[in-house]
Design an enzyme around this catalytic site. Structure first.
Site, PDB file in Angstrom:
ATOM      1  N   ASP A  34      13.062  50.423   7.196  1.00 31.30           N
ATOM      2  CA  ASP A  34      12.461  51.223   8.263  1.00 31.30           C
ATOM      3  C   ASP A  34      12.094  50.322   9.436  1.00 31.30           C
ATOM      4  OD1 ASP A  34      11.458  53.358   9.635  1.00 31.30           O
ATOM      5  OD2 ASP A  34      10.152  54.057   8.014  1.00 31.30           O
ATOM      6  N   ASP A  35      12.691  50.594  10.575  1.00 30.99           N
ATOM      7  CA  ASP A  35      12.416  49.825  11.796  1.00 30.99           C
ATOM      8  C   ASP A  35      12.843  48.352  11.679  1.00 30.99           C
ATOM      9  OD1 ASP A  35      11.301  52.201  12.614  1.00 30.99           O
ATOM     10  OD2 ASP A  35       9.298  51.406  13.010  1.00 30.99           O
ATOM     11  N   CYS A  72      13.606  57.328  13.884  1.00 29.03           N
ATOM     12  CA  CYS A  72      13.723  57.571  12.457  1.00 29.03           C
ATOM     13  C   CYS A  72      14.511  58.775  11.962  1.00 29.03           C
ATOM     14  CB  CYS A  72      12.294  57.661  11.950  1.00 29.03           C
ATOM     15  SG  CYS A  72      12.214  57.628  10.217  1.00 29.03           S
ATOM     16  N   HIS A 126      11.639  62.322   5.168  1.00 27.49           N
ATOM     17  CA  HIS A 126      11.553  62.565   6.605  1.00 27.49           C
ATOM     18  C   HIS A 126      12.678  63.438   7.160  1.00 27.49           C
ATOM     19  CE1 HIS A 126      10.175  60.810  10.737  1.00 27.49           C
ATOM     20  NE2 HIS A 126       9.556  61.930  10.426  1.00 27.49           N
ATOM     21  N   HIS A 221       7.875  49.465   8.525  1.00 32.43           N
ATOM     22  CA  HIS A 221       7.271  50.421   9.461  1.00 32.43           C
ATOM     23  C   HIS A 221       5.763  50.207   9.489  1.00 32.43           C
ATOM     24  CE1 HIS A 221       6.194  54.339  11.211  1.00 32.43           C
ATOM     25  NE2 HIS A 221       7.475  54.522  11.491  1.00 32.43           N
ATOM     26  N   ASN A 307      16.642  52.134  12.698  1.00 31.83           N
ATOM     27  CA  ASN A 307      16.626  52.049  14.166  1.00 31.83           C
ATOM     28  C   ASN A 307      16.157  50.650  14.507  1.00 31.83           C
ATOM     29  OD1 ASN A 307      14.033  54.114  13.374  1.00 31.83           O
ATOM     30  ND2 ASN A 307      13.490  52.194  14.398  1.00 31.83           N
ATOM     31  N   LYS A 324      13.000  50.027  19.521  1.00 31.50           N
ATOM     32  CA  LYS A 324      12.816  51.403  19.036  1.00 31.50           C
ATOM     33  C   LYS A 324      12.352  52.320  20.162  1.00 31.50           C
ATOM     34  CE  LYS A 324      10.302  54.067  15.543  1.00 31.50           C
ATOM     35  NZ  LYS A 324       9.357  54.026  14.397  1.00 31.50           N
TER      36      LYS A 324
HETATM   37 CA   LIG Z   1      12.289  54.037  11.651  1.00 33.14          CA
END
Ligand SMILES: [Ca+2]
Ligand SMILES: *[C@@H]1O[C@H](CO)[C@@H](O)[C@H](O)[C@H]1NC(C)=O
Ligand SMILES: *[C@@H]1O[C@H](CO)[C@@H](O)[C@H](O)[C@H]1NC(C)=O
Ligand SMILES: *[C@@H]1O[C@H](CO)[C@@H](O)[C@H](O)[C@H]1NC(C)=O
Ligand SMILES: *[C@@H]1O[C@H](CO)[C@@H](O)[C@H](O)[C@H]1NC(C)=O
Ligand SMILES: *[C@@H]1O[C@H](CO)[C@@H](O)[C@H](O)[C@H]1NC(C)=O
Ligand SMILES: *[C@@H]1O[C@H](CO)[C@@H](O)[C@H](O)[C@H]1NC(C)=O
Ligand SMILES: *[C@@H]1O[C@H](CO)[C@@H](O)[C@H](O)[C@H]1NC(C)=O
Ligand SMILES: *[C@@H]1O[C@H](CO)[C@@H](O)[C@H](O)[C@H]1NC(C)=O
Length: 566
Positions: A34-35, A72, A126, A221, A307, A324
């Protein structure tokens, strides 16, 4: 060992009409960080300790231009539907518990399941949860363990709903058909929890079937939290963020400061680095579990960020512009690699810089699963990129154009931007505090600094020790629009500094015509439930014992219109 996916033995037609050929089919493990930006991994930023992933990447194929959406949920929708976010309805502000990926789209796990795979998901979903029909176990996964919303505390697995001023816990276990209410999970660091669950899936897997496992880690994240043991692996950690200041906390909390791999960058970068190290440990355990189970030889691992990294929080995108939320390369080109023991030896350790996109994995995996035909009802924006990966050069990329989002098109080395590249959200920064008033991170201490008004349209940079990081995306991204488009050659100019539009009107015009045809097919956002006010609060407080779960209730007063694209 080469996977003999071309040696088809038998063709069977499955009821819904996909054609499948049997043969040796690889297990496929998709690891989604994530990220995790382009530079948030050890093989790009040598200051990050990620030995397991580095080893996989450096003996696999690093992907230099695998694109995502700028944040996301849309990226996840692209991965699991094979369709661009603007073509599946999950884009723009989709982020809260009141949106979903429409059932109009058949998802990758469902297709893999029909092709004979065991399909499991662990970690962040998500992609919709206001009704049960949107939960992962209803979209093709045999099992799901993880959280349903977009972000939460890494130890307590909790988040909050502003409208009812309440805190919920978000952890769901499809095997229980409800909340994962087991005290051993609280507090348990998210990366341990999801790593453990992924290992358990592998241990329990019946190798008669091939396995498709989707592990969507919560790291790295925000909130920036990590067990101290991971921070302690960084030799300079005490100087950067003395542990004594945080000892009373479950983890190592850190918000803010400036992002780049320099050593003086305060603790934001340190904690993010340590979160990646924790993730890396989990990847190592997953690999070990596959080896123990004799599955490793026949497993394809794909790792990607969903991302780019939000560099204003301490992520780093390897020197690409922006991060992002932006459609500059830093926002849409996350870290990514593939690894399999059966990759051609001469490609192991190489980069593949073909323009790939998350939408390509669905058709690529279906190909590896032996699926030879899809029902006419299934349209995909992705292409089977297996030949592009394993015989680069010999095989041209089957997709000539990549639609980043409305108004932005990539064609080979060119990127045409006809909208402000900040992103099309509106509800997100920089319109919210503390970015309001053009505050920006400047200086080595990472503090917030009010820029002089005259600097609004300039591109300041953060100087963090000896590394220079662009944070210009908050300040300069208004510069491209439909009357003044930007054209960048992102191969020779990955920082998108030189706008070639004025000197290349022919290319601009040609790409603009293509882009308009793509934009014409954009569908409205799918967001049937417009508010989460009452019924969601009632549901987690009363129905689910404080946990987040399907909450939409026809009789509630929430304003909605069912199943509409708005
Ligand atoms: Ca993300
Ligand atoms: C599979 O991996 C094992 C080690 O785990 C190795 O001994 C074996 O030769 C491999 N098999 C093939 C077919 O590559
Ligand atoms: C591919 O991209 C990576 C990362 O930007 C770069 O280091 C590498 O030189 C590129 N390789 C080729 C062959 O273009
Ligand atoms: C709680 O989780 C632990 C660890 O995964 C497990 O051993 C135990 O059986 C679980 N308890 C219940 C009631 O599910
Ligand atoms: C991509 O461009 C090539 C060359 O113009 C063309 O042959 C091919 O059909 C195009 N691919 C797609 C999917 O349109
Ligand atoms: C910036 O401009 C605003 C009004 O546009 C003004 O209130 C403020 O004082 C200015 N700040 C500086 C540092 O000049
Ligand atoms: C930064 O550069 C200066 C001068 O080149 C050097 O003395 C210093 O050690 C460098 N710092 C780091 C952290 O590399
Ligand atoms: C488009 O961008 C140009 C140059 O940055 C700017 O002068 C112009 O006002 C913008 N137009 C619109 C409609 O935003
Ligand atoms: C939902 O809450 C917002 C603000 O809390 C309020 O403005 C809105 O009217 C509410 N909507 C409904 C349908 O109750």
């Amino acid at each position: 060992m080469m996977v003999l996916h071309r040696l088809y033995i038998l063709t069977i037609e499955v009821c819904i009409g996909i054609g499948v050929v049997e043969g040796t089919r690889p297990n496929i493990i998709f690891l989604l960080g994530d990220d995790i930006g382009f530079g948030d991994i050890g093989y790009v930023d040598g200051n990050i300790l990620s030995p397991n992933m580095d080893t996989l990447a450096l003996s696999g194929i690093r992907l230099g231009r695998q694109y995502s959406y700028a944040w996301c949920a849309p990226s996840r929708s692209a991965l699991l539907s094979g369709r661009y976010p603007v073509y599946n309805g999950v884009y723009g502000g989709a982020s809260g518990p009141n949106f979903a990926l429409s059932e109009d789209f058949e998802l990758l796990p469902a297709m893999m399941k029909q092709a004979g795979y065991a399909t499991h998901a662990v970690g962040k979903w998500h992609l919709g949860m206001y009704e049960e029909r949107f939960l992962p176990e209803r979209r093709g996964f045999d099992s799901f363990f993880g959280f349903l919303n977009g972000g939460e505390d890494h130890f307590l697995h909790s988040g909050s709903v502003l409208s009812c001023h309440a805190t919920y816990t978000d952890l769901w276990d499809s095997e229980k058909g409800g909340p994962a209410a087991n005290e051993s999970y609280f507090p348990l660091y998210s990366t341990y929890l999801y790593g453990d669950k992924a290992v358990k899936v592998i241990q329990n897997h019946d190798p008669v079937k091939p396995l498709f496992l989707y592990v969507a880690f919560q790291s790295a994240h925000s909130p920036f939290q990590v067990p101290h043991e991971y921070v302690a692996r960084y030799p300079d950690s005490e100087e950067r963020c003395p542990w004594s200041s945080y000892k009373d906390r479950a983890g190592f909390p850190c918000t803010g400061p400036a992002g780049s791999p320099g050593k003086a960058c305060f603790c934001g970068r340190l904690v993010i680095s340590a979160m990646v190290t924790a993730l890396d440990d989990a990847v190592g355990r997953i690999k070990q579990a596959l080896q123990d189970k004799q599955m490793w030889n026949n497993t394809l691992v794909v790792f990607s960020g969903d991302n780019g990294g939000p560099q204003e929080e301490g992520h780093w995108n390897g020197g690409l512009r922006g991060g992002k939320w932006t459609n500059f390369e830093g926002g849409i080109r996350p870290a990514a690699f593939v690894h399999a023991e059966f990759l051609p030896p001469h490609l192991q350790g190489t980069w593949n810089n073909a323009t790939l996109h998350l939408v390509d994995w669905m058709p690529t995996f279906l190909h590896l699963a032996g699926v030879t035909s899809l029902p006419d009802s299934i349209m995909l924006d992705g292409y089977d990129q297996w030949p592009t990966l394993v015989s680069p050069g010999a095989q041209a990329n089957p997709r000539n154009y990549t639609l980043v989002t409305k108004g932005i098109l990539i064609a080979e080395q060119y990127k045409l931007i006809t909208v402000p590249p900040m992103g099309d959200v509106g509800a997100f920064p920089p319109k919210t505090v503390p970015w309001q008033g053009w505050e920006c991170l400047l200086g080595t201490d990472g503090g917030w600094t009010q820029l002089p008004n005259s600097s609004k349209n300039e591109c300041p940079t953060v100087h963090c020790e000896n590394v220079t990081t662009d944070v210009d995306h908050w300040l300069c991204s208004g510069a491209c629009n439909v009357t003044h488009p930007c054209l960048f050659d992102v191969v020779v100019d990955p920082q998108e500094r030189n706008n070639l539009a004025a000197s290349n009107p022919y290319i601009v015009n040609e790409l603009y015509a293509v882009l308009q045809a793509y934009d014409d097919q954009i569908i409205p956002k799918y967001q049937p439930v417009k508010s989460v006010n009452n019924s969601m609060c009632l549901a987690f407080q009363n129905q689910w014992g404080g946990y987040l779960g399907p909450w939409y209730n026809n009789s509630a007063s929430d304003m909605f219109s069912k199943d509409v694209y708005v």
